[in-house]
Enzyme design. Structure first.
Site, PDB file in Angstrom:
ATOM      1  N   ASP A  46       0.828  -1.198   0.000  1.00 53.49           N
ATOM      2  CA  ASP A  46       0.000   0.000   0.000  1.00 53.49           C
ATOM      3  C   ASP A  46       0.867   1.255   0.000  1.00 53.49           C
ATOM      4  O   ASP A  46       2.088   1.190   0.177  1.00 53.49           O
ATOM      5  CB  ASP A  46      -0.904   0.012   1.239  1.00 53.49           C
ATOM      6  CG  ASP A  46      -1.954  -1.093   1.199  1.00 53.49           C
ATOM      7  OD1 ASP A  46      -2.359  -1.482   0.086  1.00 53.49           O
ATOM      8  OD2 ASP A  46      -2.354  -1.555   2.270  1.00 53.49           O
ATOM      9  N   TYR A  54       6.168  -9.847   7.738  1.00 62.34           N
ATOM     10  CA  TYR A  54       5.780  -8.450   7.920  1.00 62.34           C
ATOM     11  C   TYR A  54       6.315  -7.978   9.264  1.00 62.34           C
ATOM     12  O   TYR A  54       6.349  -8.743  10.225  1.00 62.34           O
ATOM     13  CB  TYR A  54       4.257  -8.300   7.895  1.00 62.34           C
ATOM     14  CG  TYR A  54       3.647  -8.748   6.590  1.00 62.34           C
ATOM     15  CD1 TYR A  54       3.479  -7.851   5.540  1.00 62.34           C
ATOM     16  CD2 TYR A  54       3.247 -10.063   6.404  1.00 62.34           C
ATOM     17  CE1 TYR A  54       2.925  -8.258   4.339  1.00 62.34           C
ATOM     18  CE2 TYR A  54       2.695 -10.478   5.202  1.00 62.34           C
ATOM     19  CZ  TYR A  54       2.537  -9.571   4.177  1.00 62.34           C
ATOM     20  OH  TYR A  54       1.996  -9.968   2.988  1.00 62.34           O
TER      21      TYR A  54
END
Length: 177
Positions: A51, A109
């Protein structure tokens, strides 16, 4: 020929990975760099789109080309054509059946929270800032509920192309440094 590449970037100035008409993207600058070296249009496929504002280390991508260049030429040439906030740390030839997205076996992540009373000038684009005290023990205990296979439908966008909302979280840790 197909090449796998590692891509790392500071995503602060980008609207995410995917090419967009009205905003700069990581995909656009990486494709432009490799197209310049190949002297032909190059389409780059990544393991997972990010994103806006998201950073990446060792994100895997791949591209196909008929251009023949030494590996060092691809590596050094692409890095010299990229902006300072995007880098290609490695490149290697791979079999044609390799696919950066579908061959991926895992993803990692890292989310960073700056937990102090004042904000940081250095971490403003790299960490969430929470000024109230946090209990990392309770956070770690709560995080254990996410380990294992779960339906993450509530986190999917309407445009999600994945076949299933089921994902497996192998490991989740909460660490205070």
């Amino acid at each position: 020929m197909r090449f796998a590449v590692g891509v790392e970037y500071d995503g602060t100035g980008y609207a995410g990975w995917q090419t967009q008409q009205s905003a700069a993207s990581i995909q656009q600058v990486v494709e432009a760099a490799f197209s310049q070296i190949a002297a032909e249009p190059i389409a780059v496929i990544c393991a997972g789109r990010t994103d806006a504002g998201v950073h990446a280390r060792w994100q895997v991508a791949h591209f196909d080309t008929s251009a023949t260049r030494p590996l060092r030429g691809w590596l050094m040439g692409s890095n010299s054509a990229l902006p300072p906030d995007v880098s290609i740390p490695w490149i290697r030839p791979v079999p044609m059946h390799f696919h950066a997205r579908y061959s991926a076996q895992a993803r990692t992540y890292r989310y960073v929270i700056l937990n102090r009373s004042t904000r940081s000038a250095f971490s403003v684009k790299r960490a969430a800032w929470i000024h109230r005290p946090l209990d990392e023990g309770l956070m770690a205990e709560a995080a254990t509920a996410l380990v294992g296979s779960h339906d993450f439908s509530a986190f999917r966008s309407a445009e999600c192309q994945a076949n299933s909302p089921i994902r497996r979280v192998e490991k989740l840790s909460v660490v205070r440094q």
